[in-house]
Scaffold this motif. Structure first.
Motif: not given
Lengths: 353, 331
Positions: A52-54, A75-76, A103-104, B235-237
């Protein structure tokens, strides 16, 4: 735990700059898949699109059944180990590993349990309160792994994680990573430019060149049956011998020798005859497949002896018995094992044999 | 233009162009010659002093000597003739809260807090907001532009910005004109003691925010991209990334810029001098010192204020240097 599917994936930066072209791979659940290729071949981009970085220019990437094209990286539910390790320099080892769990919004005692567990597996128990800058390269690498392990992710991505380690540590970590994969029972996708890492670690290997997927298969499969000239030359060390040759009825004629082919090709077909160094030995079983080699360099490794020389003007490498007495300048008679011959079409570079 | 005076000075110019390098060369050659005469053992310990000597002499003569001279003078009366002990300090520090230097001290504290916080906050905001946009350079150049203007000019510009005409008259001041658009009566900004300090500080913030932005922006760009990518995968915004990764990593730089701003706030002078000359309850220590020195011709009291100012700046300066070294050591 999930499978990963690349479905006609394209990455295009500008109209003339396409770094990944029509990429199709299905990575099975719990598989250790290695993406390998020379630098700039698009393997890292393929991985970063999955992370999800590109963004994905065309096609679909699925994790399990879920299409993730428009899902944000966070969210992946994947974990990634970076080449530079990307540890947070202002956080202790413990906090680095706890960060994804925080983060979760996981509860503190649960976080503690998971971090302690991961640090035990990786032997980091005594370093939990240290900052990354007070650790050695190998220890930092373990922290990066730990940060990924604690999450119990669906997919584990590793982007050249061993390239900053010295040779000895790299060998050890290679073995540990395989153990880790077995213990975690998670899908691993591993990017490297090192064909040794690819051969030793992968359940399957996907070889890329210039943005195009060349071949996918088990290490043995790819070694024994390379699909084209590029794959044949990329996998194996020392590299496969390539000699220009022309097919005749049932045999192939090169400048300095002629060998019987296991399968007949259309007469007059021009191409490249390929055979690995270990197919050229000092055992001559059939006079019809013998060749005369003028030796230029002799490399003695103890367990092996490699001869580099010329056969009818073409460069050839042979792996012979280490006890054979050869000196540079000698001309020796060697036998070619015809069971592992390859013949590549001169135009398409595809394997015909 | 009359060039005759310039031409008359040509010999002086030549003497300077030729003489300064000649003196320097003679000093270096001579110093090295003296070092050679010394026994081998002494040379390494003497040589650095030869090289650093001229700088030390300059600093000593132009900085250290005046500071001690000022301290000495602060113990004498206004003419500098009779010794009065600490009575100048007593005068300056008595009459709390409105006598002596207290208004100026209060305003310096006010500057210290609001100027520093506002410049840091806006600097950080602009650094972060412009970081990933395509028109980053032109925007940043624009915000940095006031740094190229002298603070006297900045003060004049803002004097016009705040200028006041009675209600009903056309407003030439931008701020009051804007109020007019919203059908509000014009206000006295600079002359109203309730808002004058704030108005002055806003002018100084406008002039200084580019400085903070440029340095903070450099610190922001120094954060490796894969750290942010790692945080994203973890998972950080974006807001969490800023709070947990970017901000802590910028903290050492923020502290260095902050202490630099604190020193500037303590030394604040030009904006105050030009816009109000310390009237309307906006006086600060530097301006008070200047007024005591020039208008009142009171050397003793002016020196005492100067020493109070130096005493306030020194701890910040030491902290700043330590912090700067810590940042450098971490690289």
């Amino acid at each position: 735990m999930a499978s990963v599917t690349y479905d006609h994936v394209v990455k295009r930066y500008t109209a003339d700059l396409t770094v990944v072209k029509d990429f199709n791979v299905e990575i099975k659940d719990k598989e250790f898949m290695v993406l390998v290729g020379p630098s700039g071949c698009g393997k890292s981009t393929a991985l970063r699109m999955l992370a999800g970085l590109e963004s994905i220019s065309e096609g679909q990437i699925r994790i399990g059944e879920r299409v993730v094209n428009d899902v944000a990286a966070k969210d992946r539910d994947i974990a990634m180990v970076f080449q530079s390790y990307a540890l947070y320099p202002h956080m202790s080892v413990y906090d680095n590993m706890a960060f994804p769990l925080q983060m979760q919004h996981m509860k503190k005692p649960d976080i503690d349990k998971r971090v302690k567990n991961a640090s035990r597996i990786l032997g980091l128990d005594n370093f939990l309160q240290r900052k990354p800058r007070a650790l050695s390269g190998g220890q930092r690498q373990r922290v990066a792994l730990g940060r990924a392990i604690v999450r119990n992710p669906k997919v584990f991505l590793l982007d050249e994680p061993l390239s900053n380690l010295d040779a000895k540590l790299r060998g050890q970590t290679r073995i540990e990573l395989q153990k880790l994969h077995r213990d975690l029972e998670t899908t691993f996708i591993y990017v490297t430019h090192d064909q040794v890492e690819a051969m030793t670690m992968g359940d399957r290997i996907a070889i890329m060149n210039a943005g195009i997927l060349q071949q996918v298969g088990t290490p043995g499969d790819i070694y024994d049956h390379p699909a084209n000239l590029f794959v044949a030359g990329f996998i194996g060390s020392p590299t496969m011998n390539f000699v220009p040759a022309t097919a005749q009825n049932g045999s192939a004629k090169a400048a300095g020798f002629e060998v019987k082919l296991p399968k007949s090709l259309p007469a007059g077909k021009k191409g490249t005859l390929g055979f690995r160094p270990e197919a050229v030995t000092d055992r001559v079983t059939d006079e019809g497949n013998a060749l005369q080699m003028k030796v230029d360099v002799v490399e003695r490794l103890g367990s092996d002896q490699f001869l580099y020389g010329q056969v009818g003007g073409d460069s050839v490498t042979a792996r012979v018995d280490p006890r054979m007495k050869v000196d540079p300048g000698d001309t020796v008679k060697l036998g070619l094992d015809t069971r592992s011959l390859h013949f590549f079409d001169s135009e398409t570079e595809l394997a015909l044999l | 233009m009359d060039f005759s005076q310039l031409l008359a000075d040509v010999p002086t110019l030549v003497a300077v162009i030729v003489g300064v390098p000649a003196v320097l060369a003679a000093y270096i050659v001579g110093g090295e010659y003296v070092v050679r005469l010394l026994p081998d053992k002494l040379r390494p310990s003497v040589r650095p002093w030869i090289w650093v000597g001229p700088a030390l002499a300059f600093v000593g003569f132009f900085l250290v000597y005046p500071v001690f001279g000022t301290a000495y003078r602060s113990l004498f009366d206004l003419s500098g003739n009779s010794f009065v002990g600490l009575s100048n300090y007593v005068t300056q520090l008595s009459g709390f809260p409105s006598g002596g230097s207290w208004i100026a001290i209060r305003n310096n504290v006010f500057w210290l807090v609001f100027f520093t916080v506002l410049v840091l906050a806006f600097g950080l905001l602009f650094a972060v907001l412009t970081d990933r946009v395509s028109y980053e350079s032109p925007i940043k150049s624009l915000i940095f532009m006031p740094m190229a203007i002298s603070f006297v000019a900045i003060a004049l510009i803002w004097k016009f910005m705040y200028s006041y005409q009675p209600p009903g008259e056309p407003q030439t001041g931008t701020v009051n004109a804007l109020l007019g658009i919203f059908h509000q009566d014009p206000r006295l900004w600079v002359q109203d003691p309730n808002v004058a300090n704030q108005a002055l500080i806003v002018a100084a913030v406008w002039g200084f925010v580019g400085f903070a932005m440029v340095i903070l922006s450099a610190a922001l760009k120094g954060i490796p991209g894969d750290l942010l990518e790692a945080a994203r995968v973890d998972g950080a915004g974006e807001l969490t990334i800023f709070r947990r990764v970017i901000f802590p990593l910028m903290m050492p730089t923020i502290v260095v810029v902050g202490t630099t701003l604190v020193i500037f706030a303590l030394k604040a002078f030009d904006v105050v001098y030009v816009m109000t000359n310390g009237n309307y309850d906006t006086d600060v220590l530097a301006n008070r010192m200047y007024k005591l020195l020039t208008a009142s011709q009171d050397f003793g009291d002016a020196s005492a204020v100067a020493i109070i100012l130096v005493a306030a700046v020194i701890p910040v300066l030491i902290f700043n240097l330590r912090q700067f070294r810590a940042v450098e050591a971490r690289r």
